[in-house]
Write an enzyme that holds these catalytic residues in place. Sequence first.
Site, PDB file in Angstrom:
ATOM      1  N   SER A 120     -40.922  14.466  54.689  1.00 17.92           N
ATOM      2  CA  SER A 120     -39.250  14.140  55.148  1.00 17.92           C
ATOM      3  C   SER A 120     -38.726  13.642  54.070  1.00 17.92           C
ATOM      4  O   SER A 120     -38.457  14.486  53.070  1.00 17.92           O
ATOM      5  CB  SER A 120     -39.511  13.050  56.029  1.00 17.92           C
ATOM      6  OG  SER A 120     -38.362  12.849  56.758  1.00 17.92           O
ATOM      7  N   ASP A 214     -36.715  19.354  65.590  1.00 21.27           N
ATOM      8  CA  ASP A 214     -36.695  18.324  64.503  1.00 21.27           C
ATOM      9  C   ASP A 214     -35.133  18.633  63.970  1.00 21.27           C
ATOM     10  O   ASP A 214     -34.919  19.675  63.439  1.00 21.27           O
ATOM     11  CB  ASP A 214     -37.708  18.521  63.365  1.00 21.27           C
ATOM     12  CG  ASP A 214     -37.503  17.777  62.200  1.00 21.27           C
ATOM     13  OD1 ASP A 214     -36.354  16.912  62.088  1.00 21.27           O
ATOM     14  OD2 ASP A 214     -38.435  17.608  61.232  1.00 21.27           O
ATOM     15  N   HIS A 244     -40.597  16.137  64.692  1.00 23.39           N
ATOM     16  CA  HIS A 244     -40.793  15.446  63.143  1.00 23.39           C
ATOM     17  C   HIS A 244     -42.033  14.644  63.347  1.00 23.39           C
ATOM     18  O   HIS A 244     -42.275  13.983  64.460  1.00 23.39           O
ATOM     19  CB  HIS A 244     -39.364  14.853  62.918  1.00 23.39           C
ATOM     20  CG  HIS A 244     -39.235  14.479  61.571  1.00 23.39           C
ATOM     21  ND1 HIS A 244     -38.896  15.160  60.488  1.00 23.39           N
ATOM     22  CD2 HIS A 244     -39.299  13.055  61.219  1.00 23.39           C
ATOM     23  CE1 HIS A 244     -38.810  14.387  59.369  1.00 23.39           C
ATOM     24  NE2 HIS A 244     -39.161  13.250  59.445  1.00 23.39           N
TER      25      HIS A 244
END
Length: 278
Positions: A120, A214, A244
């Site tokens: 991320s 996501d 995610h």
Amino acid sequence: MPTTPDASVTTQDIPYGSDPKQFARIYKPANAPADGKPMPVVVYYHGGGWVIADVATYDAAPRAMSKALNAIVVSVEYRHAPEFKFPAQHDDAAAAYRWTLANAASWGGDPMKIAVAGESAGGNLAVATAIFARDNGLTAPLHIVSVYPIANSSMTLPSRMDSANAKPLNAAMLKWFGYYYQNSAADAQDPRLNLVSANLRGLPPTTIINAQIDPLRSDGETLAAAMRKAGDKVEQKTFPGVTHEFFGMAKVVRGAKEANDLAIARLKAAFAAPAARR
């Protein structure tokens, strides 16, 4: 499932800067080479939008990598927003990489066999740090593993629409994170955040992993396209039916196990390749 950490990997927290958040958690496999041969090193950056979470939250991936690769994994903590806004996190990521190069040998690592990885916000930091290494004449990582990175500041990307209400990350949360880590909206266009606009030439071979459900899916897909256009070797894979944060769920989610296996296979191959190739 038990939450007790795998004891076959040990950890030690070491500061790389003066702020309490500027430290790294060093993961070492218990079955280190008996002959004392230096182990490869992975510098890992955790996620959390540069605002939340820490190295403890993101324990699963670096611990698994250390065990599977028989490598030292340096999980970097960094200063968080809103107390410290952009580019503090990128500055810390670069400083930790430079520090790792200088100190890896003292931990039993080989600073010439180094890779970067992250999830991320950390997936962004992995790529941005490789760019920093290139531009500052540092030893380049042999490979980049970037898992659902923040990489494209456009709010009209396909995944921003089709996964606007996804869990655990949705499109509104991306704006929330941006509000806290950016000094102003202009920061979103900085090439360290908007990686698709950065100079991506001459970067190491890269593996980009994405989740279907996501809002950051399109970030990884467009980053892969931009890197290929720049002449880089890139493999990008979007795993179906997962969200995610799935990467740390390899114990219970099949897609996560497959994603972990892909990342580990690519890192293992990079570490095994002869040094003369670079």
